[in-house]
Scaffold this active site. Structure first.
Site, PDB file in Angstrom:
ATOM      1  N   ASN A  59       0.876  -1.176   0.000  1.00 36.42           N
ATOM      2  CA  ASN A  59       0.000   0.000   0.000  1.00 36.42           C
ATOM      3  C   ASN A  59       0.908   1.219   0.000  1.00 36.42           C
ATOM      4  O   ASN A  59       1.657   1.448   0.954  1.00 36.42           O
ATOM      5  CB  ASN A  59      -0.910   0.010   1.229  1.00 36.42           C
ATOM      6  CG  ASN A  59      -1.929   1.146   1.184  1.00 36.42           C
ATOM      7  OD1 ASN A  59      -1.603   2.280   0.836  1.00 36.42           O
ATOM      8  ND2 ASN A  59      -3.161   0.852   1.548  1.00 36.42           N
ATOM      9  N   HIS A 116     -13.037  -2.746   2.289  1.00 32.26           N
ATOM     10  CA  HIS A 116     -12.849  -2.362   0.889  1.00 32.26           C
ATOM     11  C   HIS A 116     -14.153  -2.519   0.110  1.00 32.26           C
ATOM     12  O   HIS A 116     -15.129  -3.060   0.619  1.00 32.26           O
ATOM     13  CB  HIS A 116     -11.750  -3.212   0.245  1.00 32.26           C
ATOM     14  CG  HIS A 116     -10.362  -2.850   0.695  1.00 32.26           C
ATOM     15  ND1 HIS A 116      -9.806  -3.369   1.840  1.00 32.26           N
ATOM     16  CD2 HIS A 116      -9.437  -1.999   0.170  1.00 32.26           C
ATOM     17  CE1 HIS A 116      -8.598  -2.867   2.001  1.00 32.26           C
ATOM     18  NE2 HIS A 116      -8.344  -2.042   1.007  1.00 32.26           N
ATOM     19  N   LYS A 124     -13.728  -6.487  -4.165  1.00 28.76           N
ATOM     20  CA  LYS A 124     -12.334  -6.813  -3.892  1.00 28.76           C
ATOM     21  C   LYS A 124     -12.255  -8.221  -3.301  1.00 28.76           C
ATOM     22  O   LYS A 124     -12.940  -8.558  -2.337  1.00 28.76           O
ATOM     23  CB  LYS A 124     -11.703  -5.814  -2.925  1.00 28.76           C
ATOM     24  CG  LYS A 124     -10.216  -6.093  -2.653  1.00 28.76           C
ATOM     25  CD  LYS A 124      -9.593  -5.020  -1.775  1.00 28.76           C
ATOM     26  CE  LYS A 124      -8.143  -5.313  -1.458  1.00 28.76           C
ATOM     27  NZ  LYS A 124      -7.292  -5.312  -2.661  1.00 28.76           N
ATOM     28  N   GLY A 140      -3.588  -6.883   0.831  1.00 28.55           N
ATOM     29  CA  GLY A 140      -2.154  -7.005   1.053  1.00 28.55           C
ATOM     30  C   GLY A 140      -1.691  -6.114   2.195  1.00 28.55           C
ATOM     31  O   GLY A 140      -0.769  -6.458   2.940  1.00 28.55           O
TER      32      GLY A 140
END
Length: 249
Positions: free
Chosen positions: A128, A158, A162, A167
């Site tokens: 990110n 999210h 998704k 991650g």
């Protein structure tokens, strides 16, 4: 800095827009699999008044070797896919082009390949790439050192389509040395991305929260990384390496 971009999905589009509007950096090209948009440039696509070339190129029309030879860049920002690094990694490293990857998931194989490239090139990877989430990571690791036995829960939210655990959430779990089952996942509507770390003490609770309001945050984070890698020697870097100097007393 002259920048090339891999990936033109939701995040890639936001990053391209941010670069086009930044006076100190230039988007030279966007490399894609499809031939669509080949007759246009990124500034035209967004309706942004910019002098950047921002030209769309397709791998079906031009190889990455030809692209880097004919249109050299200082850095490549990658928002494509897990396999994208294999398409340009060797060519970029050979030409001393800085590699900035924002791919959220890599297998051990890709991570190993990044480290191999880092022997001769400047390679940066962050699952990110927003500045805020990486500050949260830094701060949470500091708190964990103070209270190593504290209870920790991670919540990640999210958009509904998704897939899998983010991650970023897995990176948080890794940094804080907690198991993946401590990650709580929520999928709803069009949430861009929200991560919360709950530290449960006996008589108090600390919550660290980061929420991405717009995907433009990815562009700002990518440029922050690019600017801080300018004078870095070949090697493998992450956001902690870039933030650490700011926390020195």
């Amino acid at each position: 800095m002259k920048i090339g971009l891999f990936g033109f999905g939701k995040a890639g589009k936001a990053v391209a827009s941010v670069i086009l509007q930044h006076k100190d950096h230039s988007l030279q090209w966007v490399y894609r699999k499809t031939n669509r948009l080949n007759s246009r440039d990124a500034a035209d696509f967004f309706g942004i008044d910019s002098n950047d070339p921002g030209t769309f190129y397709s791998e079906n029309k031009l190889s990455i070797e030809e692209l880097l030879e004919e249109h050299p860049v200082d850095a490549i920002i990658d928002f494509s896919s897990q396999e994208g690094i294999y398409a340009y990694g060797e060519s970029a490293a050979t030409r001393n082009v800085k590699i900035i990857s924002a791919i959220s998931h890599y297998s051990d194989k890709e991570v190993s390949f990044l480290h191999t490239l880092a022997k001769k090139a400047t390679v940066f990877w962050s699952p990110n790439i927003t500045l805020g989430i990486n500050y949260l990571l830094y701060a949470s690791a500091f708190l964990k050192k103070i209270a190593p036995s504290v209870d920790i829960e991670i919540i990640e939210e999210h958009f509904k389509d998704k897939k899998g655990i983010s991650g970023t959430a897995m990176r948080i779990a890794d940094v804080l040395e907690v198991k993946d089952e401590k990650i709580n996942t929520i999928r709803a509507g069009g949430i861009v991305g929200k991560h919360e770390i709950i530290f449960g003490f006996p008589f108090q609770t600390v919550r660290l929260i980061h929420e991405s309001i717009s995907r433009d945050a990815f562009g700002n984070g990518a440029l922050f990384a690019a600017e801080h890698l300018v004078n870095k020697k070949p090697g493998f870097y992450n956001f902690e390496d870039l933030l650490h100097p700011y926390f020195k007393v």
